[in-house]
Write a protein that holds these residues in place. Structure first.
Motif, PDB file in Angstrom:
ATOM      1  N   ASP A   9      -8.330  -6.103   5.720  1.00  0.00           N
ATOM      2  CA  ASP A   9      -8.733  -7.514   5.642  1.00  0.00           C
ATOM      3  C   ASP A   9      -8.669  -8.031   4.206  1.00  0.00           C
ATOM      4  OD1 ASP A   9      -9.182  -7.518   8.323  1.00  0.00           O
ATOM      5  OD2 ASP A   9     -11.384  -7.458   8.190  1.00  0.00           O
ATOM      6  N   LEU A  10      -9.185  -7.218   3.273  1.00  0.00           N
ATOM      7  CA  LEU A  10      -9.192  -7.636   1.867  1.00  0.00           C
ATOM      8  C   LEU A  10      -7.771  -7.778   1.340  1.00  0.00           C
ATOM      9  CD1 LEU A  10     -12.084  -5.361   0.550  1.00  0.00           C
ATOM     10  CD2 LEU A  10     -12.139  -7.862   0.769  1.00  0.00           C
ATOM     11  N   GLN A  11      -6.911  -6.883   1.779  1.00  0.00           N
ATOM     12  CA  GLN A  11      -5.518  -6.966   1.334  1.00  0.00           C
ATOM     13  C   GLN A  11      -4.874  -8.258   1.839  1.00  0.00           C
ATOM     14  OE1 GLN A  11      -2.774  -3.792   2.622  1.00  0.00           O
ATOM     15  NE2 GLN A  11      -2.132  -3.809   0.488  1.00  0.00           N
ATOM     16  N   ASP A  12      -5.162  -8.592   3.096  1.00  0.00           N
ATOM     17  CA  ASP A  12      -4.643  -9.831   3.680  1.00  0.00           C
ATOM     18  C   ASP A  12      -5.130 -11.054   2.921  1.00  0.00           C
ATOM     19  OD1 ASP A  12      -3.027  -8.967   5.622  1.00  0.00           O
ATOM     20  OD2 ASP A  12      -4.414  -9.308   7.293  1.00  0.00           O
ATOM     21  N   SER A  13      -6.440 -11.078   2.646  1.00  0.00           N
ATOM     22  CA  SER A  13      -7.008 -12.294   2.071  1.00  0.00           C
ATOM     23  C   SER A  13      -6.788 -12.384   0.560  1.00  0.00           C
ATOM     24  CB  SER A  13      -8.498 -12.405   2.402  1.00  0.00           C
ATOM     25  OG  SER A  13      -9.183 -11.242   2.021  1.00  0.00           O
ATOM     26  N   LEU A  14      -6.682 -11.263  -0.121  1.00  0.00           N
ATOM     27  CA  LEU A  14      -6.598 -11.287  -1.585  1.00  0.00           C
ATOM     28  C   LEU A  14      -5.230 -10.870  -2.119  1.00  0.00           C
ATOM     29  CD1 LEU A  14     -10.058  -9.588  -2.350  1.00  0.00           C
ATOM     30  CD2 LEU A  14      -9.556 -12.030  -2.292  1.00  0.00           C
ATOM     31  N   GLY A  15      -4.350 -10.394  -1.251  1.00  0.00           N
ATOM     32  CA  GLY A  15      -3.028  -9.963  -1.707  1.00  0.00           C
ATOM     33  C   GLY A  15      -3.057  -8.727  -2.582  1.00  0.00           C
TER      34      GLY A  15
ATOM     35  N   THR B  25       0.847  -1.186   0.000  1.00  0.00           N
ATOM     36  CA  THR B  25       0.000   0.000   0.000  1.00  0.00           C
ATOM     37  C   THR B  25       0.882   1.235   0.000  1.00  0.00           C
ATOM     38  OG1 THR B  25      -1.795  -1.071   1.202  1.00  0.00           O
ATOM     39  CG2 THR B  25      -1.751   1.321   1.246  1.00  0.00           C
ATOM     40  N   VAL B  26       0.705   2.058  -1.006  1.00  0.00           N
ATOM     41  CA  VAL B  26       1.410   3.330  -1.065  1.00  0.00           C
ATOM     42  C   VAL B  26       0.390   4.436  -0.807  1.00  0.00           C
ATOM     43  CG1 VAL B  26       2.696   4.920  -2.546  1.00  0.00           C
ATOM     44  CG2 VAL B  26       3.217   2.472  -2.587  1.00  0.00           C
ATOM     45  N   GLY B  27       0.673   5.276   0.170  1.00  0.00           N
ATOM     46  CA  GLY B  27      -0.186   6.403   0.484  1.00  0.00           C
ATOM     47  C   GLY B  27       0.211   7.616  -0.340  1.00  0.00           C
ATOM     48  N   LEU B  28      -0.784   8.413  -0.721  1.00  0.00           N
ATOM     49  CA  LEU B  28      -0.507   9.660  -1.445  1.00  0.00           C
ATOM     50  C   LEU B  28      -1.269  10.769  -0.735  1.00  0.00           C
ATOM     51  CD1 LEU B  28       0.793  11.075  -3.888  1.00  0.00           C
ATOM     52  CD2 LEU B  28      -1.210  10.427  -5.239  1.00  0.00           C
ATOM     53  N   VAL B  29      -0.531  11.687  -0.138  1.00  0.00           N
ATOM     54  CA  VAL B  29      -1.143  12.778   0.614  1.00  0.00           C
ATOM     55  C   VAL B  29      -0.713  14.120   0.030  1.00  0.00           C
ATOM     56  CG1 VAL B  29      -1.233  11.438   2.756  1.00  0.00           C
ATOM     57  CG2 VAL B  29       0.728  12.929   2.324  1.00  0.00           C
ATOM     58  N   GLY B  30      -1.419  15.168   0.431  1.00  0.00           N
ATOM     59  CA  GLY B  30      -1.074  16.499  -0.041  1.00  0.00           C
ATOM     60  C   GLY B  30      -2.302  17.373  -0.034  1.00  0.00           C
TER      61      GLY B  30
ATOM     62  N   SER C 235      -0.642   2.404   5.103  1.00  0.00           N
ATOM     63  CA  SER C 235       0.387   2.398   4.063  1.00  0.00           C
ATOM     64  C   SER C 235       1.736   1.856   4.520  1.00  0.00           C
ATOM     65  CB  SER C 235       0.594   3.824   3.540  1.00  0.00           C
ATOM     66  OG  SER C 235      -0.641   4.371   3.152  1.00  0.00           O
ATOM     67  N   ASN C 236       2.430   1.200   3.592  1.00  0.00           N
ATOM     68  CA  ASN C 236       3.818   0.820   3.806  1.00  0.00           C
ATOM     69  C   ASN C 236       4.729   2.028   3.586  1.00  0.00           C
ATOM     70  OD1 ASN C 236       2.420  -1.664   2.123  1.00  0.00           O
ATOM     71  ND2 ASN C 236       3.612  -2.344   3.888  1.00  0.00           N
ATOM     72  N   ARG C 237       4.342   2.889   2.658  1.00  0.00           N
ATOM     73  CA  ARG C 237       5.121   4.072   2.311  1.00  0.00           C
ATOM     74  C   ARG C 237       4.152   5.195   2.025  1.00  0.00           C
ATOM     75  NH1 ARG C 237       7.545   4.055  -2.666  1.00  0.00           N
ATOM     76  NH2 ARG C 237       6.522   2.120  -3.264  1.00  0.00           N
ATOM     77  N   THR C 238       4.549   6.416   2.336  1.00  0.00           N
ATOM     78  CA  THR C 238       3.693   7.565   2.057  1.00  0.00           C
ATOM     79  C   THR C 238       4.433   8.571   1.181  1.00  0.00           C
ATOM     80  OG1 THR C 238       2.596   7.267   4.178  1.00  0.00           O
ATOM     81  CG2 THR C 238       2.295   9.379   3.106  1.00  0.00           C
ATOM     82  N   LEU C 239       3.783   8.975   0.106  1.00  0.00           N
ATOM     83  CA  LEU C 239       4.320   9.993  -0.782  1.00  0.00           C
ATOM     84  C   LEU C 239       3.574  11.294  -0.517  1.00  0.00           C
ATOM     85  CD1 LEU C 239       4.089   7.862  -4.061  1.00  0.00           C
ATOM     86  CD2 LEU C 239       6.075   8.064  -2.534  1.00  0.00           C
ATOM     87  N   THR C 240       4.297  12.387  -0.506  1.00  0.00           N
ATOM     88  CA  THR C 240       3.681  13.696  -0.286  1.00  0.00           C
ATOM     89  C   THR C 240       3.747  14.511  -1.566  1.00  0.00           C
ATOM     90  OG1 THR C 240       4.406  13.587   1.998  1.00  0.00           O
ATOM     91  CG2 THR C 240       3.639  15.714   1.210  1.00  0.00           C
TER      92      THR C 240
ATOM     93  N   TYR D 154      -2.583  -1.363  -3.051  1.00  0.00           N
ATOM     94  CA  TYR D 154      -3.402  -0.146  -3.005  1.00  0.00           C
ATOM     95  C   TYR D 154      -2.563   1.100  -3.269  1.00  0.00           C
ATOM     96  CZ  TYR D 154      -6.862  -2.831  -0.183  1.00  0.00           C
ATOM     97  OH  TYR D 154      -7.771  -3.744   0.289  1.00  0.00           O
ATOM     98  N   LEU D 155      -3.139   2.014  -4.044  1.00  0.00           N
ATOM     99  CA  LEU D 155      -2.707   3.410  -3.976  1.00  0.00           C
ATOM    100  C   LEU D 155      -3.789   4.103  -3.166  1.00  0.00           C
ATOM    101  CD1 LEU D 155      -0.811   5.748  -4.753  1.00  0.00           C
ATOM    102  CD2 LEU D 155      -2.274   6.140  -6.744  1.00  0.00           C
ATOM    103  N   PHE D 156      -3.426   4.571  -1.983  1.00  0.00           N
ATOM    104  CA  PHE D 156      -4.411   5.110  -1.048  1.00  0.00           C
ATOM    105  C   PHE D 156      -4.248   6.622  -0.958  1.00  0.00           C
ATOM    106  CE2 PHE D 156      -5.767   5.986   3.430  1.00  0.00           C
ATOM    107  CZ  PHE D 156      -7.101   5.678   3.258  1.00  0.00           C
ATOM    108  N   ILE D 157      -5.176   7.323  -1.594  1.00  0.00           N
ATOM    109  CA  ILE D 157      -5.136   8.777  -1.640  1.00  0.00           C
ATOM    110  C   ILE D 157      -6.057   9.323  -0.560  1.00  0.00           C
ATOM    111  CG2 ILE D 157      -5.674  10.810  -3.039  1.00  0.00           C
ATOM    112  CD1 ILE D 157      -5.120   9.088  -5.517  1.00  0.00           C
ATOM    113  N   SER D 158      -5.516  10.183   0.300  1.00  0.00           N
ATOM    114  CA  SER D 158      -6.338  10.728   1.374  1.00  0.00           C
ATOM    115  C   SER D 158      -5.673  11.973   1.936  1.00  0.00           C
ATOM    116  CB  SER D 158      -6.492   9.681   2.477  1.00  0.00           C
ATOM    117  OG  SER D 158      -7.252  10.192   3.544  1.00  0.00           O
ATOM    118  N   HIS D 159      -6.497  12.867   2.463  1.00  0.00           N
ATOM    119  CA  HIS D 159      -5.898  13.982   3.187  1.00  0.00           C
ATOM    120  C   HIS D 159      -5.862  13.683   4.685  1.00  0.00           C
ATOM    121  CE1 HIS D 159     -10.208  15.181   2.926  1.00  0.00           C
ATOM    122  NE2 HIS D 159      -9.999  15.299   4.224  1.00  0.00           N
ATOM    123  N   ASP D 160      -6.327  12.457   5.047  1.00  0.00           N
ATOM    124  CA  ASP D 160      -6.321  12.030   6.448  1.00  0.00           C
ATOM    125  C   ASP D 160      -5.015  11.287   6.731  1.00  0.00           C
ATOM    126  OD1 ASP D 160      -6.636  10.699   8.872  1.00  0.00           O
ATOM    127  OD2 ASP D 160      -8.758  10.277   8.524  1.00  0.00           O
TER     128      ASP D 160
END
Ligand code: ADP
Ligand code: ADP
Length: 223
Positions: free
Chosen positions: A187-193, A31-36, A210-215, A196-202
Motif C-alpha cells: 500500500d505504501l509503495q502504491d501511495s508514495l512511489g 522492489t528488488v528481493g534479495l534472498v539466500g 518483488s519485481n525481481r529477485t536476486l539470489t 524497496y530492497l526486500f531482504i528475506s529468507h521467506d
C-alpha cells in the motif's frame, strides 16, 4: 537512470569476505528481493548500502551520487532519503521513549519539527502505518510485535524517503501478522512511489512483493 546502483561491492570483516563483488540496480518504484541462506552476506550488503558499515570497495550510487565517497557530514542530508527497517521490531526502537517521540525524532534531527505541523505529521504517519493514534503515547513494550514493526516503518517514512532497505522485516513476527506488514508495504509503495530492497529468507513473501529477485550465495549474486 537507476535510483540505486550498487557496483562491485565488497564488505570484509577482518579476513572474512562477507560480500564479494556484488552489483545490482534498483529503479524508482521498484522492489528488488534479495534472498539466500543465513550468513551469505545479505545484512552486510544492506549495511554497506546504508553506509552503516563502510564497504571495503565498490560503489553505492544513490541518485547518481556515490555514497562511499562521502563523509559522514556529507551523508547527513542524504540519509533520510534511504532508510532501513530491521528485523527486530523491539530492538530497533528505544525502550525508554514513547512511540510518538521516536517517530518525531527524524523530523527533529533534520530540522523539520515545528508546531503544529510536527505533531500533525506524527499523527499522519501513525495513520499511514495503520496504528491507532492512541498508541503514540505508549512505550515499545506496550505494543505488540506487529505494532512495533509498524512504528519502525512510520519512523523510517518520517522524512519522505525514496528507498527503504527492509532487512528481514517480517521474520521476527508471528505468521499471522506477516501478511499485514506485507500488505502495508505494498500500500505504501502504491501511495508514495517507494522503492524497496526486500531482504528475506521467506521466498513466498519475496515473490509476492518483488519485481525481481536476486539470489545470494557466499557473498555473490547469481542465478
Ligand atoms: P546474512 O544477512 O545473509 O545472514 P551477514 O551479512 O549477516 O549474512 O553475514 C555474512 C558473513 O559475514 C557471515 O559469515 C557472518 O558470520 C559474517 N559477519 C557478519 N557480521 C559480522 C561481524 N560484525 N563481524 C565478523 N563477521 C561478521
Ligand atoms: P503480536 O503477535 O501481538 O504482534 P508478539 O507475539 O510479538 O506480539 O508479542 C506478544 C506480546 O509479548 C506483545 O504484546 C509484547 O508486549 C510482548 N513482547 C514480545 N516480544 C517482546 C520483546 N522482545 N520485548 C518486549 N516485549 C515483547
Amino acid at each position: 537512470q537507476p535510483l540505486l546502483s550498487v557496483r562491485d561491492l565488497v564488505v570484509r570483516y577482518g579476513s572474512t569476505t562477507a560480500v564479494d563483488g556484488v552489483s545490482f540496480d534498483i529503479h524508482a518504484g521498484e522492489t528488488v528481493g534479495l534472498v539466500g541462506p543465513s550468513g551469505c552476506g545479505k545484512s552486510s550488503t544492506a549495511a554497506a548500502i546504508l553506509q552503516l558499515r563502510r564497504p571495503h570497495s565498490g560503489e553505492v550510487r544513490f541518485d547518481d551520487v556515490d555514497l562511499t565517497a562521502l563523509s559522514e557530514r556529507q551523508l547527513r542530508p542524504i540519509r533520510p532519503r534511504l532508510q532501513p527497517v530491521f528485523q527486530d521490531p523491539y530492538g530497533s526502537l528505544s525502550p525508554r521513549r514513547r512511540i510518538q517521540d521516536q517517530i518525531a525524532e527524524p523530523l527533529r534531527l533534520h530540522g523539520r519539527w515545528s508546531h503544529p505541523a510536527g505533531p500533525r505529521r506524527v499523527a499522519e504517519l501513525l495513520d499511514m502505518t495503520g496504528l491507532n493514534p492512541a498508541l503514540g503515547s505508549r512505550f515499545p513494550h506496550e505494543l505488540s510485535g506487529g505494532q512495533c514493526q509498524r512504528a519502525g516503518i512510520a519512523r523510517a517514512l518520517a522524512n519522505t524517503p525514496q528507498l527503504l532497505i527492509l532487512d528481514e522485516p517480517i521474520s521476527a513476527l508471528d505468521a499471522s501478522l506477516r501478511a499485514g506488514i506485507l500488505n502495508l508495504l505494498l500500500d505504501l509503495q502504491d501511495s508514495l512511489g517507494l522503492s524497496y530492497l526486500f531482504i528475506s529468507h521467506d521466498l513466498t513473501a519475496v515473490r509476492h512483493l518483488s519485481n525481481r529477485t536476486l539470489t545470494m550465495h557466499d557473498g555473490r549474486i547469481g542465478g
